[in-house]
Design an enzyme around this catalytic site. Structure first.
Site, mmCIF file in Angstrom:
data_model
loop_
_atom_site.group_PDB
_atom_site.id
_atom_site.type_symbol
_atom_site.label_atom_id
_atom_site.label_comp_id
_atom_site.label_asym_id
_atom_site.label_seq_id
_atom_site.Cartn_x
_atom_site.Cartn_y
_atom_site.Cartn_z
ATOM 1 N N LYS A 1 0.852 -1.186 0.000
ATOM 2 C CA LYS A 1 0.000 0.000 0.000
ATOM 3 C C LYS A 1 0.894 1.245 0.000
ATOM 4 O O LYS A 1 1.840 1.339 0.768
ATOM 5 C CB LYS A 1 -0.916 -0.009 1.231
ATOM 6 C CG LYS A 1 -1.996 1.058 1.209
ATOM 7 C CD LYS A 1 -3.045 0.821 2.282
ATOM 8 C CE LYS A 1 -4.142 1.857 2.215
ATOM 9 N NZ LYS A 1 -5.231 1.607 3.177
ATOM 10 N N ARG B 1 -24.859 -1.720 8.551
ATOM 11 C CA ARG B 1 -24.537 -3.083 8.124
ATOM 12 C C ARG B 1 -24.815 -4.108 9.219
ATOM 13 O O ARG B 1 -24.759 -5.309 8.975
ATOM 14 C CB ARG B 1 -23.056 -3.134 7.703
ATOM 15 C CG ARG B 1 -22.740 -2.211 6.548
ATOM 16 C CD ARG B 1 -21.237 -2.126 6.295
ATOM 17 N NE ARG B 1 -20.681 -3.401 5.909
ATOM 18 C CZ ARG B 1 -20.112 -3.664 4.741
ATOM 19 N NH1 ARG B 1 -20.039 -2.724 3.829
ATOM 20 N NH2 ARG B 1 -19.606 -4.835 4.481
ATOM 21 N N GLU C 1 -18.754 -5.602 11.151
ATOM 22 C CA GLU C 1 -19.693 -4.825 11.945
ATOM 23 C C GLU C 1 -20.693 -5.711 12.679
ATOM 24 O O GLU C 1 -21.030 -5.457 13.847
ATOM 25 C CB GLU C 1 -20.436 -3.828 11.056
ATOM 26 C CG GLU C 1 -19.548 -2.767 10.425
ATOM 27 C CD GLU C 1 -18.943 -3.184 9.090
ATOM 28 O OE1 GLU C 1 -18.264 -2.357 8.464
ATOM 29 O OE2 GLU C 1 -19.158 -4.348 8.674
#
Length: 592
Positions: A247, A362, A334
Protein backbone atom coordinates in the site's frame (compact mmCIF):
# COMPACT_ATOMS: atom_id res chain seq x y z
CA UNK A 1 7.18 15.77 -24.64
CA UNK A 2 3.91 13.90 -24.93
CA UNK A 3 3.38 11.32 -22.22
CA UNK A 4 1.82 7.92 -22.73
CA UNK A 5 -0.93 8.70 -20.23
CA UNK A 6 -1.98 11.83 -22.11
CA UNK A 7 -2.83 9.67 -25.14
CA UNK A 8 -5.20 7.36 -23.26
CA UNK A 9 -8.94 7.91 -23.24
CA UNK A 10 -10.11 4.31 -22.75
CA UNK A 11 -8.66 0.84 -22.06
CA UNK A 12 -8.62 0.10 -25.79
CA UNK A 13 -5.74 2.57 -26.09
CA UNK A 14 -3.40 0.30 -24.11
CA UNK A 15 -4.22 -2.99 -25.87
CA UNK A 16 -1.38 -2.77 -28.41
CA UNK A 17 1.28 -1.26 -26.17
CA UNK A 18 4.60 -2.93 -25.59
CA UNK A 19 5.59 -4.06 -22.13
CA UNK A 20 8.05 -1.17 -21.91
CA UNK A 21 5.25 1.28 -22.71
CA UNK A 22 2.97 -0.28 -20.09
CA UNK A 23 5.67 0.01 -17.46
CA UNK A 24 6.20 3.65 -18.41
CA UNK A 25 2.43 4.11 -18.13
CA UNK A 26 2.55 2.70 -14.60
CA UNK A 27 5.15 5.28 -13.59
CA UNK A 28 3.12 8.10 -15.14
CA UNK A 29 -0.09 6.95 -13.47
CA UNK A 30 1.59 6.95 -10.08
CA UNK A 31 2.83 10.49 -10.61
CA UNK A 32 -0.61 11.55 -11.83
CA UNK A 33 -2.36 10.15 -8.74
CA UNK A 34 0.23 11.65 -6.39
CA UNK A 35 -0.02 15.07 -8.06
CA UNK A 36 -3.82 15.07 -7.95
CA UNK A 37 -4.24 13.87 -4.36
CA UNK A 38 -1.46 16.16 -3.10
CA UNK A 39 -3.52 19.23 -3.99
CA UNK A 40 -7.12 17.97 -4.06
CA UNK A 41 -6.91 15.41 -1.22
CA UNK A 42 -8.57 11.99 -1.23
CA UNK A 43 -7.49 8.36 -0.83
CA UNK A 44 -3.89 7.77 -1.79
CA UNK A 45 -2.19 4.60 -0.54
CA UNK A 46 -4.68 2.04 -1.82
CA UNK A 47 -4.70 3.29 -5.42
CA UNK A 48 -0.90 3.60 -5.53
CA UNK A 49 -0.70 -0.05 -4.52
CA UNK A 50 -2.75 -1.35 -7.47
CA UNK A 51 -1.34 0.60 -10.43
CA UNK A 52 0.23 -2.45 -12.11
CA UNK A 53 -2.83 -4.55 -11.30
CA UNK A 54 -5.12 -1.92 -12.86
CA UNK A 55 -3.11 -1.77 -16.07
CA UNK A 56 -2.84 -5.55 -16.36
CA UNK A 57 -6.57 -6.06 -15.87
CA UNK A 58 -7.57 -3.57 -18.55
CA UNK A 59 -4.81 -4.81 -20.86
CA UNK A 60 -5.83 -8.48 -20.76
CA UNK A 61 -9.58 -8.38 -20.20
CA UNK A 62 -12.26 -6.82 -22.37
CA UNK A 63 -13.81 -4.22 -20.10
CA UNK A 64 -16.58 -3.10 -19.91
CA UNK A 65 -17.92 -6.34 -21.41
CA UNK A 66 -15.90 -8.24 -18.83
CA UNK A 67 -17.16 -6.94 -15.49
CA UNK A 68 -14.69 -5.46 -13.00
CA UNK A 69 -15.61 -4.56 -9.41
CA UNK A 70 -13.20 -2.88 -7.00
CA UNK A 71 -13.60 -3.71 -3.30
CA UNK A 72 -13.31 -1.44 -1.45
CA UNK A 73 -13.74 1.29 -4.03
CA UNK A 74 -11.03 3.67 -2.86
CA UNK A 75 -8.60 1.42 -4.78
CA UNK A 76 -10.11 2.55 -8.08
CA UNK A 77 -8.39 5.87 -8.87
CA UNK A 78 -6.17 4.27 -11.53
CA UNK A 79 -9.21 2.49 -12.95
CA UNK A 80 -11.01 5.82 -13.30
CA UNK A 81 -7.99 7.42 -14.97
CA UNK A 82 -7.81 4.67 -17.61
CA UNK A 83 -11.55 4.67 -18.30
CA UNK A 84 -12.16 8.15 -19.66
CA UNK A 85 -12.06 10.22 -16.48
CA UNK A 86 -8.46 11.38 -16.52
CA UNK A 87 -9.36 14.91 -17.55
CA UNK A 88 -12.05 15.06 -14.85
CA UNK A 89 -9.88 13.68 -12.10
CA UNK A 90 -9.13 17.07 -10.57
CA UNK A 91 -12.85 17.21 -9.69
CA UNK A 92 -12.59 13.99 -7.67
CA UNK A 93 -14.80 14.14 -4.53
CA UNK A 94 -15.80 17.75 -5.24
CA UNK A 95 -19.34 19.04 -5.69
CA UNK A 96 -20.59 18.10 -9.17
CA UNK A 97 -17.32 16.27 -9.82
CA UNK A 98 -16.57 12.57 -10.08
CA UNK A 99 -17.04 10.34 -7.07
CA UNK A 100 -14.19 9.01 -4.96
CA UNK A 101 -15.67 5.52 -5.40
CA UNK A 102 -16.88 3.49 -8.41
CA UNK A 103 -20.37 4.60 -9.37
CA UNK A 104 -22.60 2.94 -11.96
CA UNK A 105 -24.20 6.21 -13.07
CA UNK A 106 -20.75 7.71 -13.71
CA UNK A 107 -19.27 5.21 -16.16
CA UNK A 108 -20.09 1.98 -17.99
CA UNK A 109 -16.75 0.73 -16.67
CA UNK A 110 -18.01 0.94 -13.08
CA UNK A 111 -19.92 -2.33 -12.92
CA UNK A 112 -20.98 -1.92 -9.29
CA UNK A 113 -20.83 0.82 -6.68
CA UNK A 114 -18.47 -0.01 -3.80
CA UNK A 115 -18.25 2.62 -1.10
CA UNK A 116 -18.52 0.01 1.65
CA UNK A 117 -16.30 -3.05 1.76
CA UNK A 118 -16.65 -6.76 1.12
CA UNK A 119 -19.54 -6.66 -1.35
CA UNK A 120 -17.70 -7.41 -4.59
CA UNK A 121 -17.66 -11.22 -4.44
CA UNK A 122 -21.43 -11.39 -4.01
CA UNK A 123 -21.93 -8.80 -6.74
CA UNK A 124 -19.72 -10.46 -9.37
CA UNK A 125 -21.16 -13.87 -8.53
CA UNK A 126 -24.61 -12.45 -9.19
CA UNK A 127 -23.36 -11.04 -12.48
CA UNK A 128 -21.72 -14.34 -13.42
CA UNK A 129 -24.81 -16.41 -12.67
CA UNK A 130 -26.98 -13.96 -14.63
CA UNK A 131 -24.55 -14.03 -17.56
CA UNK A 132 -24.72 -17.82 -17.57
CA UNK A 133 -28.50 -17.72 -17.65
CA UNK A 134 -28.24 -15.36 -20.62
CA UNK A 135 -25.89 -17.78 -22.39
CA UNK A 136 -22.80 -15.61 -22.03
CA UNK A 137 -20.48 -18.07 -20.31
CA UNK A 138 -17.38 -16.50 -21.88
CA UNK A 139 -17.67 -13.21 -20.02
CA UNK A 140 -15.23 -12.86 -17.13
CA UNK A 141 -16.59 -11.39 -13.90
CA UNK A 142 -13.80 -10.03 -11.72
CA UNK A 143 -13.67 -8.85 -8.11
CA UNK A 144 -10.57 -7.12 -6.76
CA UNK A 145 -10.78 -7.54 -2.99
CA UNK A 146 -8.26 -5.47 -1.05
CA UNK A 147 -7.58 -3.37 2.03
CA UNK A 148 -8.61 -6.19 4.37
CA UNK A 149 -12.07 -6.52 2.80
CA UNK A 150 -11.62 -10.30 2.49
CA UNK A 151 -11.92 -10.68 6.27
CA UNK A 152 -15.53 -9.54 6.40
CA UNK A 153 -18.29 -12.10 6.88
CA UNK A 154 -20.03 -11.07 3.67
CA UNK A 155 -16.91 -11.87 1.65
CA UNK A 156 -16.90 -15.37 3.13
CA UNK A 157 -20.58 -15.79 2.37
CA UNK A 158 -19.84 -14.96 -1.26
CA UNK A 159 -16.89 -17.35 -1.40
CA UNK A 160 -18.94 -20.12 0.17
CA UNK A 161 -21.64 -19.80 -2.49
CA UNK A 162 -19.30 -19.22 -5.42
CA UNK A 163 -17.36 -22.40 -4.71
CA UNK A 164 -20.37 -24.61 -5.46
CA UNK A 165 -21.19 -22.91 -8.77
CA UNK A 166 -19.60 -23.29 -12.17
CA UNK A 167 -19.66 -19.56 -12.72
CA UNK A 168 -17.03 -17.73 -14.72
CA UNK A 169 -15.57 -15.48 -12.06
CA UNK A 170 -12.15 -14.42 -10.90
CA UNK A 171 -11.52 -13.27 -7.34
CA UNK A 172 -8.29 -11.30 -6.94
CA UNK A 173 -7.09 -10.97 -3.38
CA UNK A 174 -5.03 -7.79 -3.19
CA UNK A 175 -3.14 -8.73 -0.05
CA UNK A 176 -1.42 -5.72 1.49
CA UNK A 177 -1.99 -6.67 5.15
CA UNK A 178 -3.70 -3.37 5.92
CA UNK A 179 -7.08 -1.71 5.61
CA UNK A 180 -7.15 1.81 7.00
CA UNK A 181 -5.48 0.38 10.09
CA UNK A 182 -3.38 -2.82 10.13
CA UNK A 183 -5.37 -5.99 9.50
CA UNK A 184 -6.17 -8.16 12.48
CA UNK A 185 -7.27 -11.71 13.16
CA UNK A 186 -6.47 -15.28 12.35
CA UNK A 187 -6.99 -14.81 8.61
CA UNK A 188 -4.21 -12.22 8.55
CA UNK A 189 -1.90 -14.76 10.24
CA UNK A 190 -2.90 -17.41 7.71
CA UNK A 191 -2.23 -15.13 4.73
CA UNK A 192 1.09 -14.03 6.24
CA UNK A 193 2.15 -17.66 6.48
CA UNK A 194 1.07 -18.24 2.87
CA UNK A 195 3.24 -15.32 1.74
CA UNK A 196 6.18 -16.74 3.70
CA UNK A 197 5.64 -20.22 2.28
CA UNK A 198 4.95 -21.72 5.71
CA UNK A 199 1.57 -23.25 4.89
CA UNK A 200 1.75 -26.54 2.99
CA UNK A 201 -0.24 -26.66 -0.25
CA UNK A 202 -2.52 -29.25 1.28
CA UNK A 203 -3.60 -26.64 3.84
CA UNK A 204 -5.14 -24.14 1.44
CA UNK A 205 -8.47 -22.80 2.65
CA UNK A 206 -9.31 -21.28 -0.75
CA UNK A 207 -8.81 -24.56 -2.56
CA UNK A 208 -10.98 -26.26 0.04
CA UNK A 209 -13.81 -23.97 -1.10
CA UNK A 210 -13.47 -25.39 -4.64
CA UNK A 211 -11.60 -22.46 -6.17
CA UNK A 212 -8.72 -22.89 -8.56
CA UNK A 213 -6.09 -21.06 -6.48
CA UNK A 214 -3.03 -19.33 -7.94
CA UNK A 215 -0.41 -17.44 -6.01
CA UNK A 216 0.91 -15.68 -4.21
CA UNK A 217 2.13 -13.43 -7.04
CA UNK A 218 4.04 -10.14 -6.85
CA UNK A 219 1.36 -7.56 -7.60
CA UNK A 220 3.95 -5.04 -8.79
CA UNK A 221 5.48 -7.38 -11.38
CA UNK A 222 3.57 -6.25 -14.46
CA UNK A 223 4.82 -8.98 -16.84
CA UNK A 224 3.96 -11.66 -14.26
CA UNK A 225 0.47 -10.25 -13.71
CA UNK A 226 -0.23 -10.10 -17.44
CA UNK A 227 0.99 -13.69 -17.87
CA UNK A 228 -1.24 -14.91 -15.03
CA UNK A 229 -4.30 -13.11 -16.39
CA UNK A 230 -3.72 -14.53 -19.85
CA UNK A 231 -3.66 -18.03 -18.31
CA UNK A 232 -6.87 -17.37 -16.40
CA UNK A 233 -8.74 -15.53 -19.12
CA UNK A 234 -10.26 -18.57 -20.83
CA UNK A 235 -10.99 -20.60 -17.69
CA UNK A 236 -14.71 -20.64 -16.94
CA UNK A 237 -14.87 -21.93 -13.39
CA UNK A 238 -14.30 -20.01 -10.13
CA UNK A 239 -10.69 -18.75 -10.02
CA UNK A 240 -8.80 -17.15 -7.14
CA UNK A 241 -5.58 -15.19 -7.66
CA UNK A 242 -3.61 -14.14 -4.58
CA UNK A 243 -1.37 -11.15 -5.21
CA UNK A 244 0.96 -9.33 -2.81
CA UNK A 245 1.16 -5.54 -2.98
CA UNK A 246 2.51 -2.66 -0.93
CA UNK A 247 0.00 0.00 0.00
CA UNK A 248 1.40 3.39 -1.01
CA UNK A 249 3.80 1.87 -3.54
CA UNK A 250 5.93 4.50 -5.26
CA UNK A 251 5.83 7.16 -2.55
CA UNK A 252 8.36 6.52 0.20
CA UNK A 253 6.37 8.17 2.98
CA UNK A 254 3.17 6.37 1.96
CA UNK A 255 4.93 3.01 2.08
CA UNK A 256 6.46 3.73 5.48
CA UNK A 257 3.39 5.32 7.10
CA UNK A 258 0.47 3.53 5.52
CA UNK A 259 -2.13 4.62 8.07
CA UNK A 260 -1.48 8.35 7.67
CA UNK A 261 -1.16 8.16 3.89
CA UNK A 262 -4.37 6.19 3.43
CA UNK A 263 -6.02 9.60 3.06
CA UNK A 264 -3.29 12.08 4.00
CA UNK A 265 -4.82 15.43 3.16
CA UNK A 266 -2.65 17.87 1.25
CA UNK A 267 1.08 17.24 0.89
CA UNK A 268 4.10 18.23 -1.18
CA UNK A 269 3.86 16.24 -4.41
CA UNK A 270 7.62 16.35 -4.96
CA UNK A 271 8.86 15.36 -1.51
CA UNK A 272 5.78 13.53 -0.20
CA UNK A 273 5.99 15.48 3.05
CA UNK A 274 2.71 16.45 4.68
CA UNK A 275 2.08 20.14 4.99
CA UNK A 276 2.13 21.29 8.61
CA UNK A 277 -1.44 21.41 9.84
CA UNK A 278 -2.86 24.84 10.47
CA UNK A 279 -2.85 25.58 14.17
CA UNK A 280 -6.22 24.46 15.45
CA UNK A 281 -6.90 24.39 19.16
CA UNK A 282 -10.27 22.74 18.68
CA UNK A 283 -10.24 18.94 18.89
CA UNK A 284 -12.16 16.48 16.77
CA UNK A 285 -15.31 14.99 18.24
CA UNK A 286 -13.81 11.52 17.80
CA UNK A 287 -10.77 12.52 19.85
CA UNK A 288 -12.86 13.90 22.70
CA UNK A 289 -14.71 10.59 22.68
CA UNK A 290 -11.45 8.60 22.70
CA UNK A 291 -9.71 10.64 25.39
CA UNK A 292 -12.82 10.70 27.58
CA UNK A 293 -13.19 6.93 27.32
CA UNK A 294 -9.62 6.50 28.56
CA UNK A 295 -10.35 8.80 31.52
CA UNK A 296 -13.43 6.79 32.41
CA UNK A 297 -11.68 3.46 31.92
CA UNK A 298 -8.98 4.47 34.37
CA UNK A 299 -11.65 4.64 37.07
CA UNK A 300 -14.04 1.97 35.81
CA UNK A 301 -12.41 -1.41 35.16
CA UNK A 302 -15.58 -2.75 33.58
CA UNK A 303 -15.33 -0.48 30.55
CA UNK A 304 -14.64 -2.21 27.22
CA UNK A 305 -14.23 -0.56 23.81
CA UNK A 306 -14.96 -2.35 20.54
CA UNK A 307 -14.55 -1.11 16.95
CA UNK A 308 -14.83 -2.78 13.54
CA UNK A 309 -11.54 -1.83 11.83
CA UNK A 310 -11.66 1.86 12.81
CA UNK A 311 -9.37 2.29 15.84
CA UNK A 312 -7.75 5.39 14.35
CA UNK A 313 -10.86 6.85 12.73
CA UNK A 314 -12.95 6.42 15.87
CA UNK A 315 -10.01 7.26 18.22
CA UNK A 316 -10.55 4.03 20.12
CA UNK A 317 -6.81 3.54 19.61
CA UNK A 318 -6.24 5.70 22.70
CA UNK A 319 -7.99 3.07 24.82
CA UNK A 320 -6.21 0.27 22.96
CA UNK A 321 -2.84 1.85 23.73
CA UNK A 322 -3.66 2.51 27.39
CA UNK A 323 -5.54 -0.72 28.11
CA UNK A 324 -4.78 -3.19 25.30
CA UNK A 325 -6.88 -5.92 26.87
CA UNK A 326 -9.93 -3.65 27.01
CA UNK A 327 -9.75 -2.11 23.52
CA UNK A 328 -10.74 -4.53 20.75
CA UNK A 329 -10.50 -4.11 16.98
CA UNK A 330 -12.45 -6.93 15.31
CA UNK A 331 -11.61 -6.01 11.70
CA UNK A 332 -14.19 -5.26 9.01
CA UNK A 333 -16.93 -7.14 10.81
CA UNK A 334 -19.69 -4.82 11.95
CA UNK A 335 -22.17 -7.62 12.65
CA UNK A 336 -19.65 -9.46 14.77
CA UNK A 337 -18.71 -6.27 16.63
CA UNK A 338 -22.31 -5.68 17.71
CA UNK A 339 -23.02 -9.23 18.85
CA UNK A 340 -19.61 -9.50 20.53
CA UNK A 341 -20.54 -6.38 22.48
CA UNK A 342 -23.81 -8.04 23.43
CA UNK A 343 -22.05 -11.13 24.69
CA UNK A 344 -19.72 -9.06 26.87
CA UNK A 345 -22.66 -7.04 28.19
CA UNK A 346 -24.28 -10.24 29.47
CA UNK A 347 -21.23 -10.67 31.71
CA UNK A 348 -21.64 -7.31 33.39
CA UNK A 349 -19.21 -5.23 31.34
CA UNK A 350 -19.96 -1.68 30.20
CA UNK A 351 -19.36 -1.94 26.48
CA UNK A 352 -18.84 1.06 24.21
CA UNK A 353 -19.13 -0.05 20.57
CA UNK A 354 -17.59 2.74 18.46
CA UNK A 355 -18.87 2.54 14.92
CA UNK A 356 -19.56 5.00 12.12
CA UNK A 357 -23.22 5.70 11.43
CA UNK A 358 -22.88 4.52 7.83
CA UNK A 359 -21.30 1.22 8.99
CA UNK A 360 -23.79 0.58 11.79
CA UNK A 361 -26.33 0.15 8.99
CA UNK A 362 -24.54 -3.08 8.12
CA UNK A 363 -25.33 -4.56 11.53
CA UNK A 364 -28.98 -3.58 11.76
CA UNK A 365 -30.29 -7.08 12.42
CA UNK A 366 -27.76 -7.59 15.19
CA UNK A 367 -28.84 -4.33 16.85
CA UNK A 368 -32.46 -5.51 16.70
CA UNK A 369 -32.16 -9.22 17.43
CA UNK A 370 -29.05 -9.55 19.57
CA UNK A 371 -29.11 -6.30 21.53
CA UNK A 372 -32.49 -4.56 21.67
CA UNK A 373 -34.68 -7.67 21.83
CA UNK A 374 -32.69 -8.87 24.83
CA UNK A 375 -32.45 -5.33 26.26
CA UNK A 376 -28.67 -5.58 26.62
CA UNK A 377 -26.99 -2.36 27.81
CA UNK A 378 -24.57 -1.90 24.92
CA UNK A 379 -23.60 1.74 24.26
CA UNK A 380 -23.29 2.44 20.53
CA UNK A 381 -21.01 5.42 19.94
CA UNK A 382 -22.30 6.48 16.53
CA UNK A 383 -19.44 8.44 14.98
CA UNK A 384 -19.71 10.41 11.70
CA UNK A 385 -23.42 11.03 12.35
CA UNK A 386 -24.82 13.64 9.99
CA UNK A 387 -23.33 15.00 6.77
CA UNK A 388 -19.79 13.77 6.12
CA UNK A 389 -18.57 15.74 3.13
CA UNK A 390 -16.43 14.46 0.30
CA UNK A 391 -16.97 10.72 0.85
CA UNK A 392 -20.50 11.38 -0.31
CA UNK A 393 -23.64 9.30 -0.60
CA UNK A 394 -22.15 5.97 0.44
CA UNK A 395 -20.90 7.36 3.75
CA UNK A 396 -23.53 9.86 4.86
CA UNK A 397 -24.51 9.42 8.50
CA UNK A 398 -28.00 10.84 8.14
CA UNK A 399 -30.14 7.73 8.57
CA UNK A 400 -29.32 6.49 12.07
CA UNK A 401 -32.04 8.40 13.95
CA UNK A 402 -34.67 7.00 11.60
CA UNK A 403 -33.43 3.42 11.48
CA UNK A 404 -32.78 3.20 15.22
CA UNK A 405 -36.00 4.96 16.13
CA UNK A 406 -38.04 2.00 14.90
CA UNK A 407 -36.41 -0.37 17.40
CA UNK A 408 -38.05 -0.94 20.81
CA UNK A 409 -35.98 -0.63 24.02
CA UNK A 410 -33.27 1.56 22.50
CA UNK A 411 -32.41 5.03 23.81
CA UNK A 412 -31.11 7.61 21.29
CA UNK A 413 -28.98 10.56 22.36
CA UNK A 414 -27.61 13.47 20.32
CA UNK A 415 -25.45 15.86 22.37
CA UNK A 416 -25.23 19.48 21.26
CA UNK A 417 -21.44 19.75 21.71
CA UNK A 418 -18.37 17.94 23.07
CA UNK A 419 -19.12 18.92 26.66
CA UNK A 420 -22.50 17.26 26.47
CA UNK A 421 -20.96 14.29 24.67
CA UNK A 422 -18.34 13.92 27.39
CA UNK A 423 -20.91 14.13 30.19
CA UNK A 424 -23.21 11.72 28.38
CA UNK A 425 -20.43 9.11 28.27
CA UNK A 426 -19.76 9.73 31.96
CA UNK A 427 -23.44 9.35 32.88
CA UNK A 428 -23.93 6.19 30.83
CA UNK A 429 -21.04 4.35 32.49
CA UNK A 430 -22.40 5.24 35.94
CA UNK A 431 -25.70 3.48 35.42
CA UNK A 432 -27.30 2.13 32.30
CA UNK A 433 -29.66 -0.80 31.86
CA UNK A 434 -30.68 -0.54 28.21
CA UNK A 435 -29.24 -0.26 24.69
CA UNK A 436 -28.14 3.29 23.92
CA UNK A 437 -27.01 5.04 20.75
CA UNK A 438 -25.14 8.31 21.19
CA UNK A 439 -24.49 10.16 17.94
CA UNK A 440 -21.87 12.80 17.15
CA UNK A 441 -20.48 14.25 13.92
CA UNK A 442 -17.31 14.15 11.90
CA UNK A 443 -14.94 17.06 12.26
CA UNK A 444 -13.82 19.52 14.88
CA UNK A 445 -15.80 21.03 17.68
CA UNK A 446 -15.88 24.72 18.60
CA UNK A 447 -15.00 24.42 22.30
CA UNK A 448 -11.32 24.70 23.16
CA UNK A 449 -11.57 24.12 26.90
CA UNK A 450 -13.48 20.86 26.68
CA UNK A 451 -11.87 18.91 29.52
CA UNK A 452 -14.20 20.06 32.27
CA UNK A 453 -15.10 18.13 35.45
CA UNK A 454 -17.69 15.49 34.76
CA UNK A 455 -21.34 16.24 35.48
CA UNK A 456 -24.19 13.75 35.43
CA UNK A 457 -26.92 14.46 32.89
CA UNK A 458 -30.65 13.94 33.17
CA UNK A 459 -31.28 12.89 29.58
CA UNK A 460 -35.01 13.50 29.86
CA UNK A 461 -34.54 17.21 30.44
CA UNK A 462 -35.10 19.57 27.52
CA UNK A 463 -32.95 22.70 27.46
CA UNK A 464 -34.62 26.07 26.87
CA UNK A 465 -32.28 28.25 24.81
CA UNK A 466 -34.52 31.16 23.71
CA UNK A 467 -38.04 31.96 24.93
CA UNK A 468 -40.52 33.75 22.68
CA UNK A 469 -44.09 33.54 21.42
CA UNK A 470 -46.11 31.93 18.64
CA UNK A 471 -43.34 29.79 17.07
CA UNK A 472 -41.11 27.21 18.73
CA UNK A 473 -38.00 25.66 17.24
CA UNK A 474 -36.96 22.19 18.42
CA UNK A 475 -33.67 20.55 17.50
CA UNK A 476 -31.34 17.76 18.51
CA UNK A 477 -27.61 17.21 18.18
CA UNK A 478 -24.83 19.51 17.06
CA UNK A 479 -27.01 21.41 14.57
CA UNK A 480 -27.64 23.35 17.79
CA UNK A 481 -24.78 25.70 16.93
CA UNK A 482 -26.19 26.61 13.50
CA UNK A 483 -29.62 27.21 15.00
CA UNK A 484 -28.24 29.46 17.75
CA UNK A 485 -26.03 31.37 15.31
CA UNK A 486 -28.98 31.86 12.95
CA UNK A 487 -31.25 33.11 15.74
CA UNK A 488 -28.57 35.50 16.95
CA UNK A 489 -28.72 37.17 13.53
CA UNK A 490 -32.44 37.86 13.96
CA UNK A 491 -33.88 40.69 16.08
CA UNK A 492 -37.01 39.09 17.41
CA UNK A 493 -38.93 38.11 20.50
CA UNK A 494 -41.29 35.66 18.85
CA UNK A 495 -39.14 32.55 18.42
CA UNK A 496 -38.60 30.04 21.19
CA UNK A 497 -35.90 27.41 20.92
CA UNK A 498 -35.37 24.14 22.83
CA UNK A 499 -32.60 21.54 22.51
CA UNK A 500 -33.32 17.81 23.00
CA UNK A 501 -30.31 15.70 23.99
CA UNK A 502 -32.61 12.65 24.09
CA UNK A 503 -34.54 11.75 20.97
CA UNK A 504 -35.95 8.46 22.17
CA UNK A 505 -37.83 8.06 24.41
CA UNK A 506 -39.32 11.41 23.45
CA UNK A 507 -40.27 13.63 26.37
CA UNK A 508 -43.98 13.82 25.58
CA UNK A 509 -44.82 15.39 28.93
CA UNK A 510 -42.67 18.36 28.00
CA UNK A 511 -44.28 18.64 24.58
CA UNK A 512 -47.71 18.50 26.13
CA UNK A 513 -46.76 21.35 28.43
CA UNK A 514 -45.28 23.76 25.89
CA UNK A 515 -47.21 23.14 22.68
CA UNK A 516 -50.32 24.80 24.11
CA UNK A 517 -48.42 28.07 23.80
CA UNK A 518 -47.56 27.98 20.09
CA UNK A 519 -49.13 28.11 16.65
CA UNK A 520 -46.07 26.87 14.74
CA UNK A 521 -43.40 24.25 15.37
CA UNK A 522 -40.13 24.04 13.43
CA UNK A 523 -37.84 21.03 13.90
CA UNK A 524 -34.21 21.01 12.78
CA UNK A 525 -31.93 17.99 12.57
CA UNK A 526 -28.81 16.89 10.70
CA UNK A 527 -30.51 13.72 9.58
CA UNK A 528 -33.25 12.51 7.31
CA UNK A 529 -36.66 14.07 7.88
CA UNK A 530 -38.35 10.79 6.99
CA UNK A 531 -38.63 8.91 10.27
CA UNK A 532 -36.28 11.22 12.14
CA UNK A 533 -36.58 13.49 15.16
CA UNK A 534 -38.94 15.85 13.35
CA UNK A 535 -41.19 12.98 12.35
CA UNK A 536 -41.57 12.07 16.02
CA UNK A 537 -42.53 15.65 16.87
CA UNK A 538 -44.92 15.89 13.92
CA UNK A 539 -46.60 12.61 14.80
CA UNK A 540 -47.13 13.62 18.41
CA UNK A 541 -48.37 17.08 17.42
CA UNK A 542 -50.81 15.76 14.82
CA UNK A 543 -52.33 13.39 17.36
CA UNK A 544 -52.60 15.87 20.20
CA UNK A 545 -52.55 19.40 18.70
CA UNK A 546 -53.88 19.04 15.16
CA UNK A 547 -54.29 22.80 14.75
CA UNK A 548 -50.53 23.43 15.14
CA UNK A 549 -48.48 23.63 11.95
CA UNK A 550 -45.22 21.65 11.92
CA UNK A 551 -42.30 22.18 9.54
CA UNK A 552 -39.44 19.67 9.50
CA UNK A 553 -36.01 20.90 8.33
CA UNK A 554 -33.38 18.28 7.61
CA UNK A 555 -32.15 15.97 4.87
CA UNK A 556 -34.88 15.37 2.30
CA UNK A 557 -35.72 12.00 0.81
CA UNK A 558 -32.71 11.90 -1.50
CA UNK A 559 -29.09 10.79 -1.43
CA UNK A 560 -26.67 13.63 -0.73
CA UNK A 561 -23.70 13.42 -3.08
CA UNK A 562 -20.07 14.36 -2.43
CA UNK A 563 -19.26 17.98 -1.64
CA UNK A 564 -17.89 19.85 1.34
CA UNK A 565 -19.95 19.63 4.52
CA UNK A 566 -20.78 23.33 4.16
CA UNK A 567 -22.04 22.79 0.60
CA UNK A 568 -24.12 19.83 1.76
CA UNK A 569 -25.53 21.93 4.61
CA UNK A 570 -26.54 24.58 2.08
CA UNK A 571 -28.16 21.98 -0.16
CA UNK A 572 -30.23 20.76 2.78
CA UNK A 573 -31.08 24.23 4.11
CA UNK A 574 -29.19 23.56 7.34
CA UNK A 575 -26.49 26.23 7.07
CA UNK A 576 -26.71 29.36 9.21
CA UNK A 577 -27.89 31.72 6.48
CA UNK A 578 -30.57 29.34 5.20
CA UNK A 579 -31.88 28.83 8.72
CA UNK A 580 -31.84 32.59 9.36
CA UNK A 581 -33.83 33.20 6.18
CA UNK A 582 -36.41 30.60 7.11
CA UNK A 583 -36.73 31.64 10.75
CA UNK A 584 -37.11 35.29 9.74
CA UNK A 585 -40.52 34.50 8.24
CA UNK A 586 -41.86 34.12 11.77
CA UNK A 587 -40.68 37.42 13.21
CA UNK A 588 -43.44 39.54 11.66
CA UNK A 589 -46.46 37.56 12.76
CA UNK A 590 -46.39 35.65 9.50
CA UNK A 591 -47.28 32.01 9.26
CA UNK A 592 -46.64 29.47 6.58
Amino acid sequence: MQTILSQIQSPSDIKNMTLAQLEQLAREMRHFIIDAVATKEGHLGASLGVVELTIALHYVFDTPHDKLVWDVGHQAYGHKILTGRKDLFTTNRQKNGISGFPKRSESIYDAFGTGHSSTAISAVLGMAIAAGLNGDTDRKNIAVVGDASIASGMAFEGLNHAGVTNSNLLIILNDNAIGIDPSVGALKSYLTNVKMGKNPKSNNMIKSLNFDYTGPVDGHDLPKLIAEFQKLKDKKTPQFLHIITTKGKGLKQAEENQITYHAPGKFDKDTGELYPPQENLFPKFQDVFGWTLVELAEQNKKIIGITPAMPTGSSLRYLMERFPERGIDVGIAEQHAVTLAGGMATEGFTVFCAIYSTFLQRAYDQVVHDIALQNLPVIFCVDRAGLVGEDGATHQGVYDIAYLNAIPNIQILAPKNVLELRNSLYTLQLHNDKPVAIRYPRGRCYIKDWKQPFEEINFNEVEPVFLGTRTVILSTGTIYKNVVDALNLIDNHQLSYYHFVQIKPLNEAFLQEILVNYDNVITVEEGTVNGGFGSLIAQYTAQNFPHIRVKNIGVKDQFIEHATVQEQMEECGLDILSLKKYFSQFTDNEIY
